[in-house]
Write an enzyme that holds these catalytic residues in place. Structure first.
Site, mmCIF file in Angstrom:
data_model
loop_
_atom_site.group_PDB
_atom_site.id
_atom_site.type_symbol
_atom_site.label_atom_id
_atom_site.label_comp_id
_atom_site.label_asym_id
_atom_site.label_seq_id
_atom_site.Cartn_x
_atom_site.Cartn_y
_atom_site.Cartn_z
ATOM 1 N N SER A 146 0.819 -1.303 -0.096
ATOM 2 C CA SER A 146 -0.074 0.199 0.017
ATOM 3 C C SER A 146 0.870 1.145 -0.056
ATOM 4 C CB SER A 146 -0.749 0.055 1.116
ATOM 5 O OG SER A 146 -1.608 1.044 1.448
ATOM 6 N N TYR A 159 -1.591 -0.392 10.544
ATOM 7 C CA TYR A 159 -1.634 -0.682 8.879
ATOM 8 C C TYR A 159 -0.485 -0.207 8.382
ATOM 9 C CZ TYR A 159 -3.459 -1.095 4.134
ATOM 10 O OH TYR A 159 -3.652 -1.234 2.804
#
Length: 255
Positions: A146, A159
């Site tokens: 990501s 995350y």
């Protein structure tokens, strides 16, 4: 002269988290480009029809129980792929979670669950795939990271940490496994329109902020935008690319 090839004809791929969103698009793109596809699923009875779509493209589909937090299931799924489809050439480590929480409020359970899927499960899937690929003389391992591994997203601390870990894990595995003909790369998307991002993007102010931050193209990504990057890294055209994080972020991190 050999020109670059961007297909995966005759290869076998395993995609984790294949029932929906990015995993579904990636599985279908690989099948369209010629691969048989093993589908790693938390619930093999709820694949969203992706197995049928893979078969409609003329390729074999294998539905596998694969909760990436369960290392025994991970290892079994990799081995079943090799045994039932005749090998394993491509692993796409897509499964993961992105629970939102400000750092001050993160619980031990949330922390442990996020690392179990996003880092621990990803590592052991890659490890087991590499064991199979070494025996076959090579293969491609592709992480789905990501942009959160490159930039700070408030409320996504854990995350972000896991996706930064995946980017560096990619480099480490690429260096260790290159001698076996295995490339390891990482695709790092921005916000993509999926079921998982739909609740956040339903807020017009949030969506407008995201579009503004995607500085170059000013649009939310679609799953096939990510699948295209994965297909490139899986294809013969990317034979000399390894240890790399390919940002699919529309220019978010460029400014």
């Amino acid at each position: 002269m050999d020109f670059p090839r961007f297909d995966v004809e005759g290869q076998v791929a395993l995609v984790t988290g294949a029932a929906r969103g990015l995993g579904r698009a990636i599985a279908l793109a690989l099948a369209h480009a010629g691969a048989d596809v093993a589908l790693g699923l938390r619930d093999v009875e709820a694949d969203g029809g992706v197995a049928t779509e893979v078969e409609a493209l003329g390729r074999r589909a294998l539905r596998l129980p694969m909760d990436v937090a369960d290392v025994d299931q991970v290892r079994a799924a990799v081995r079943r792929t090799a045994d039932e489809l005749g090998g394993l050439d491509i692993l796409v480590n897509n499964a993961g979670i992105a629970p939102g929480s400000m750092a001050i409020d993160v619980t031990e359970d949330l922390f442990d669950a996020t690392l179990a899927l996003n880092v621990r499960g990803t590592f052991f899937a890659a490890q087991e795939a590499a064991r199979v690929m070494r025996e076959r003389g090579g293969g491609r391992i592709i992480m789905i990271g990501s942009q959160a591994g490159e930039v700070a997203l408030p409320g996504e601390t854990v995350y972000c940490m896991t996706k930064a870990a995946i980017a560096h894990l990619t480099r480490c595995l690429a260096v260790e496994w290159g001698e076996h003909g295995i490339t390891v790369n990482n695709v790092a998307p921005t916000f993509i329109r999926t079921d998982g991002t739909a609740p956040a993007l339903a807020d017009p102010a949030f969506e407008a902020d995201v579009v503004e931050r995607i500085a170059a193209l000013h649009r939310i990504g679609e799953p096939m935008d990510v699948a295209g990057a994965v297909l490139y890294l899986a294809s013969p055209a990317a034979g000399l690319v390894t240890g790399h994080t390919l940002l699919v972020d529309g220019g978010w991190t460029a400014r």
